[in-house]
Design an enzyme around this catalytic site. Structure first.
Site, PDB file in Angstrom:
ATOM      1  N   ARG A   1       0.839  -1.204   0.000  1.00  0.00           N
ATOM      2  CA  ARG A   1       0.000   0.000   0.000  1.00  0.00           C
ATOM      3  C   ARG A   1       0.877   1.258   0.000  1.00  0.00           C
ATOM      4  O   ARG A   1       0.500   2.287  -0.566  1.00  0.00           O
ATOM      5  CB  ARG A   1      -0.983  -0.004   1.173  1.00  0.00           C
ATOM      6  CG  ARG A   1      -2.031   1.096   1.086  1.00  0.00           C
ATOM      7  CD  ARG A   1      -3.126   0.949   2.143  1.00  0.00           C
ATOM      8  NE  ARG A   1      -4.234   0.122   1.722  1.00  0.00           N
ATOM      9  CZ  ARG A   1      -5.354   0.567   1.137  1.00  0.00           C
ATOM     10  NH1 ARG A   1      -5.512   1.860   0.926  1.00  0.00           N
ATOM     11  NH2 ARG A   1      -6.311  -0.260   0.781  1.00  0.00           N
TER      12      ARG A   1
ATOM     13  N   GLU B   1      -9.544   6.052   7.385  1.00  0.00           N
ATOM     14  CA  GLU B   1      -8.110   6.307   7.251  1.00  0.00           C
ATOM     15  C   GLU B   1      -7.740   7.600   6.532  1.00  0.00           C
ATOM     16  O   GLU B   1      -6.772   8.253   6.927  1.00  0.00           O
ATOM     17  CB  GLU B   1      -7.455   5.124   6.516  1.00  0.00           C
ATOM     18  CG  GLU B   1      -7.457   3.842   7.323  1.00  0.00           C
ATOM     19  CD  GLU B   1      -7.143   2.625   6.456  1.00  0.00           C
ATOM     20  OE1 GLU B   1      -7.988   2.287   5.607  1.00  0.00           O
ATOM     21  OE2 GLU B   1      -6.070   2.045   6.623  1.00  0.00           O
TER      22      GLU B   1
END
Lengths: 772, 486
Positions: free
Chosen positions: A315, A726
């Protein structure tokens, strides 16, 4: 349609807020204890890497009230934890791999007694060479997983022809989750070798699987329940599983219920944190600050085992672009093994570590060219501008991993915030003020966020839910997600209420339970509402469809003509209350409950090349932050923050703003005061809130304004919303960039700013005085 | 050794408990013995505030309320007081207290684990401010919440709740009823202190006699450090000697020349007294630990404990404070810095106790500043603490007094730096010499808080900051910076 009867889109209080405020919302340590419950405490390695020769337990066992000591040999099933990489023992066996690794447990009649006894267990360990620094790990090719490279174009050639190049390094520290409720599990043996586990876990399904594996049982013999978490932030994704397995193994040995609640200092020493990252880069750019080539090495400090380091580091690669088009780029990612805690998921999951390096690079490019950093950032945004006039079909809108950036609102969002925060005017005011003040210097930065929503592992993007309608018209819903404060249950209840056309108070959420929703994914990746909300919506829709068909039949109209709203059911002929319809339906043997299942569409990607469409959509945002810096000490203060963030069409603006503010402040902590310090023996010396400093109420800016970008998700997502857990965390990169701006303004030498994160006063003072 | 009876007022009832061991913490008593699980354990060391409760003590004819950390407070220390936990605020019919209603209205609870602690800190603020008709400012709220950590909300909604609670219909306590119950407890005979595992004498004579007869007893005051020895080092003390009920040690007195602070005066009250004469100390005082620790911890405890990173000593050294030590043999006075002989070592004999801190009153031309450097502004431990006090007459430094923390095994006086200043003209050149001397005078350690180099460099820089402030320059420190002022 009368929107006042709708729940979606309204700010309503968190479903547990009232109970939480009154001290009436139980967490696992508050549950009534079964008679005979014993308490466990961990025995920790005191050596970073070593061979276990002997474990002397006599002194601990001699204490009155100590019932048992549980070691690796007591694990009934597989002594290797069922983590996907299979590289962690349940309890350390022959070797220890970090200070704080759990070697076993002491089980006693009282928790303080167990903790005292655990210190009396004498460990005979022969130290082995330990790898404790990133350079050592890189040099010795110490990896938990093999390196990965993602490239597009020809970065060598691009750098060779770039008008300007810049080489640099950056180090960014990790972060302790500091969930206020520490890790805890309570394991209860049931009849016929079945188990009930209360676990403060973001992933009860994994806890079930891990416990069954360690006990040598089928998954169906283990039920895991969790009503709420006192904070998770990724720290209770895999890490909660360890606790549950330990408690269960102990309970299996003593054949009594065992509660394992970690002392805060032990929690710090045992559990993984956000991955610290180190970077080296060479970047090429033109006179306007537009990037023309980038070679980036990212080294993730993973600790002693793989845990989730693979997807975290992936990621980070996926987010190295943040909001910017990278043409000729090569990213190499190392997943380093060090003899420390095994780092794990933490809000952003590698995204923050991917973005921050590019943001610092853009800031330094601007400084080197004497341009406004925002102008340089805007110049590099993804857009539909053609790559070059010769090839109008190729646009600056595709990521380095081959995903087209759709629904791109970066340009208008940044422009709106630039206006509303009066960025340009303030730049001038700050310059003038800094001229007048020698000791304090102000700095400002406006940085964007583009964050990909979905689990990168495609298989996790599925969810299930149950909706039960009872005879009085009340509704109970359950889904595979976990409530950890984010308001998931509230949002899902709003969705279910609207689907059934009933008032919100009619819908009650119940505890996450592996016997209700099997194989549920972790509540993670910001996807809790997207996945579980949709699954619950489908479950409610099935019930509604049953009712609609039934009522349509009664009135001789098509099911499609039946509507549900405000606790009433309308047909062109009749209006009935929802409750009456439910009773009638029951009497006619209509099913009043249903399951729902959802899988995210469109996503796919190739794990070997890291290319494809790993994300269903992107969430966007931007923050403008102003700081003041004391050039004598490096002390600093965030004085003004303006945020504009994209949550699509908000399901609950109050909850969404809470996520944005909370995420921002947590990110600010990561980049300023929260410093993890390991000493030269590998001991984490910041292992308590006395030495590890998360932000307090006094740290937040006097001006802290959050606005929501008002447009629905362009993808078909529940209620038109976007995920919010997030993305806002990374808005805090603006704090780091504002501090770097203040350093640059104080130095006024046009040089790049060498500053590592977290930007403690000490590091800032060093940056202020260091000449590159 | 028998444990004394423990009695306190909770929810309108007097709770009587027997057989509570002397090192039982208040949090253990609440959660494990009484099943009151509204109060949470977050860190078990007084740093997160999840365990915050409010205690009410009789002071004169009224109740005084303090938010304290129950995790490091000994259960017996609340004998004779009233206690509130987060489950005690709602009315009998379930309606919410203004503190709770404001938290609900502002969406100030996400995961909720810290919430009961915040509610109690706000309840303390409500009782001491709102119910006294004093407004709660945002700064006042930040101050009251300095010992409560929240990881979810980012604090804005909690601060908004603190502002909103004062606008909601007032809810007051029946103080007379509580006071009469406290009076009732005070009449219960306690038995002979000397025989009890937890001794809490009320007079100095009694205290000194007990100290002489029981040198093995662990002395405690606010227990904000000893509580950690119990929870984290797993210490168990068979006998505890609590000094906080001794009337003489709880007094603050003042005359023309000196301020005398009893050793058992809380840090909150001690700093309030110090700041009365020297308003410049308010900002520093608010950075000493968090509010619940200041409400429990005592000035005498901080001084006697002698940690090199304790924050009161550098200031007291700069103020040329003296300490009084007493025993059954008599009493003596010495300069505060003379108390220390090494890392947490001091000159006190086994039968001696610290009884008083004696602080000279300010001279008219006193220049005083105290600076604390830490990673976080609130509730953090100093990397460096620097207190400087000068007397400047006709442009000449006639007296220099400098206390420093975080640079040696004990809090210290910067003797060499004082020499470079004394008798010199108060000029930039003198300041530069003093800054250089300061950087040389100590060899601090490097640890997780800061490196040795940083500590030395910043000390000199703080001397420069002091010079700038002495020249009337404003906006030299971040504390002076407000959004409105920009």
């Amino acid at each position: 349609m009368n929107t006042t009867t709708h729940s979606i889109g309204r700010t309503v209080a968190h479903e547990s807020a009232r109970a939480q405020i009154a001290g009436a919302a139980p967490y696992i340590d508050d549950l009534p204890e079964l008679r005979g419950t014993l308490y466990a405490a961990p025995i920790l390695s005191t050596v970073a890497h070593g061979k276990i020769n002997e474990i002397h337990t006599a002194a601990a066992l001699a204490l009155h009230g100590v019932v048992a000591i549980v070691l690796a040999s007591d694990v009934p099933g597989d002594p290797i934890l069922a983590a996907f990489a299979g590289d962690e023992p349940v309890f350390a066996r022959d070797t220890v791999q970090h200070i704080g690794q759990v070697i076993g447990l002491v089980v006693a009649t009282d928790v303080m007694l167990a903790r005292r006894a655990a210190r009396l267990v004498k460990l005979d360990i022969t130290p082995l060479p330990a790898i404790l620094t990133v350079p050592d790990a890189l040099a010795s090719e110490s990896y938990v997983l093999p390196p990965v490279t993602v490239a597009r174009g020809d970065s060598d050639a691009a750098l060779a022809r770039a008008p300007h190049t810049l080489k640099g390094t950056l180090e960014v520290g990790g972060q302790e989750h500091f969930y206020l409720e520490g890790q805890i599990a309570y394991a209860l043996p049931q009849e016929q070798n079945q188990w009930l586990i209360y676990s403060s876990s973001q992933h009860p399904g994994e806890v079930q699987h891990w416990v069954a594996h360690a006990l040598g049982l089928d998954n169906h013999a283990v039920r895991v329940e969790c009503r709420r978490l006192g904070g998770g932030f990724g720290g209770k994704e895999t890490q909660a599983g360890h606790l549950a397995v330990w408690a269960a193994v102990a309970a299996a040995k003593v054949k009594r219920p065992v509660k394992l609640r970690l002392d805060r200092d032990d929690d710090f020493l045992i559990t993984g944190k956000r991955h610290p990252f180190s970077y080296q880069y060479t970047v090429g750019f033109d006179d306007t600050g537009r990037l023309c080539g980038l070679q980036l090495m990212m080294a993730a400090h993973c600790g002693f085992s793989a845990d989730l380091s693979g997807p975290v580091a992936d990621r980070a690669i996926f987010h190295a672009d943040n909001a910017y088009y990278l043409q000729d780029v090569a990213i190499t990612s190392y997943r380093l093994k060090l003899h420390t805690q095994s780092h794990t998921a933490f809000r952003g999951f590698g995204g923050p570590q991917g973005m921050i390096v590019t943001e610092t690079i853009l800031g330094d490019i601007a400084r080197q060219l004497g341009l406004d950093p925002l102008a340089v950032r805007l110049r590099n945004l993804y857009s539909d501008e053609p790559l070059n006039p010769a090839e109008p079909g190729l646009r600056r809108d595709t990521t380095h991993y081959g995903m087209q950036v759709e629904g791109n609102i970066l340009q208008p969002l940044l422009s709106t915030l630039e206006q509303s925060s009066q960025y340009q005017k303030r730049i001038e005011a700050i310059s003038a003020w800094n001229e007048q003040h020698q000791t304090l210097k102000r700095g400002i930065a406006l940085t964007p966020v583009k964050f990909g929503i979905s689990f990168t592992a495609t298989l996790f993007n599925q969810a299930g839910a149950l909706v039960h309608v009872y005879l009085d018209g009340s509704v109970q819903m359950n889904h595979g997600g976990v409530e950890m404060g984010q308001g998931l249950n509230t949002k899902v209840a709003q969705i279910v209420a609207d689907e059934l056309g009933v008032p919100l108070h009619k819908v009650l959420a119940t505890a996450s339970d592996t016997s209700k929703i099997p194989n549920a994914s972790a509540t993670a990746a910001s996807a809790g509402t997207d996945l579980n909300g949709r699954a619950a919506q489908f479950a409610a829709r099935h019930v509604r469809d049953n009712l609609a068909a039934f009522v349509g039949g009664l009135d001789g109209v098509g099911a499609g003509a039946v509507t549900f709203q405000g606790g009433q059911v309308f047909t062109p002929k009749t209006t009935r209350t929802f409750d009456a319809v439910v009773q009638l339906a029951y009497a006619n043997r209509i099913q009043l409950w249903s399951d729902g299942f959802y899988r995210t569409p469109k996503i796919h990607y190739d794990k070997t090349t890291l290319s494809g469409r790993p994300f269903y959509y992107f969430a966007y945002g931007a923050a403008c932050t102003e700081v003041a810096l004391d050039t004598l000490t490096g002390e600093n203060k965030v004085i003004r923050v303006d945020i504009l963030h994209d949550v699509g069409r908000s399901i609950n603006p109050g909850l969404d703003v809470g996520q944005i503010e909370g995420g921002f402040v947590q990110g600010m902590g990561w980049l300023t005061t929260e410093e993890l310090v390991w000493n030269d023996k590998g001991l984490l010396t910041t292992h308590a809130p006395s030495t590890y400093k998360i932000p307090t109420a006094g740290d937040i800016p006097a001006h802290f304004k959050v606005d929501l970008w008002d447009a629905p998700n362009t993808e078909d997502n529940v209620g038109g919303s976007k995920a919010v857990g997030e993305p806002p965390f990374m808005l805090a990169i603006s704090v780091f960039e504002a501090l770097r701006d203040a350093v640059a303004r104080a130095r006024d030498d046009g040089a790049v700013v060498q500053l590592n994160a977290p930007a403690t006063p000490e590091k800032l003072l060093k940056a202020l005085t260091q000449v590159r | 050794m028998p444990h004394p009876e423990l009695s306190f007022v909770h929810r309108g009832q007097i709770i009587h408990l027997r057989e509570v061991p002397p090192t039982r913490t208040l949090l253990q008593l609440l959660r494990d013995d009484l099943g009151i699980n509204a109060t949470k354990e977050g860190c078990n060391e007084g740093d997160c505030g999840a365990c915050t409760v409010v205690i009410g003590e009789q002071r004169g004819d009224h109740l005084h309320y303090s938010a304290v950390n129950s995790c490091i407070r000994l259960a017996h220390s609340i004998h004779g007081m009233a206690l509130w936990t987060a489950q005690d605020l709602s009315a009998a019919d379930g309606s919410l207290h203004p503190v709770q209603q404001a938290l609900l209205n502002q969406h100030a609870s996400q995961c909720g684990f810290c919430t009961p602690g915040f509610a109690m800190s706000l309840f303390g603020l409500y009782q001491n401010q709102v119910c006294q008709g004093k407004p709660v400012s945002r700064e006042g709220a930040q101050e009251a919440l300095s010992g409560n950590l929240c990881r979810c909300t980012g604090y804005r909604p909690i601060l908004d709740a603190a502002q909103q609670m004062q606008t909601l219909p007032r809810v007051t306590l029946d103080e007379a009823e509580i006071l009469s119950k406290l009076e009732h407890i005070s009449l219960i005979p306690k038995g002979l202190e000397a025989d009890l595992s937890y001794k809490s004498p009320t007079t100095l004579a009694e205290l000194l006699a007990l100290r002489a007869a029981h040198p093995q007893a662990q002395i405690v005051a606010g227990c904000t450090d000893v509580g950690l020895w119990i929870n984290k080092l797993h210490k168990d003390f068979a006998e505890v000697l609590d000094v906080t009920r001794v009337a003489e040690l709880r007094q603050i007195s003042t005359d023309d020349t000196h301020l005398r602070i009893g050793a058992a005066v809380t840090l909150t009250d001690a700093f309030a007294a110090l700041a009365q004469d020297r308003p410049a100390l308010v900002t520093f005082a608010n950075r000493f630990a968090g509010a619940p620790v200041r409400n429990s911890g005592t000035l005498g405890g901080n001084v006697a404990n002698g940690s090199p990173i304790g924050d009161s000593m550098p200031l007291l050294i700069a103020l040329q404070a003296r300490v009084q030590l007493a025993s059954v043999r008599g009493s003596r006075e010495l300069a505060l810095e003379a108390l220390y002989t090494g890392y947490r070592q001091n000159v006190m004999a086994s039968d001696e106790l610290l009884t008083q801190i004696i602080v000279p009153k300010p001279e008219p031309d006193e220049l005083l500043r105290v600076y604390k450097i830490s990673k976080r502004q609130e509730d953090d431990i100093s990397a460096v603490c620097f207190a400087v006090r000068l007397q400047v007459q006709n442009g000449v430094v006639t007296q220099a007094s400098i206390g420093v923390g975080g640079v040696a095994a004990t809090p210290v006086r910067a003797v060499q730096t004082e020499v470079t200043l004394t008798g010199q003209a108060w000029t930039e050149a003198t300041v530069e010499a003093a800054a250089a001397a300061l950087r040389q005078e100590f060899q601090p350690i490097s640890d997780m808080r800061a490196s040795s180099d940083y500590r030395r460099q910043v000390l000199g820089n703080l001397m420069q900051r002091f010079w700038l402030e002495s020249q009337g320059q404003t906006l030299v420190t971040l504390a002076d910076l407000t959004l409105e002022g920009l």
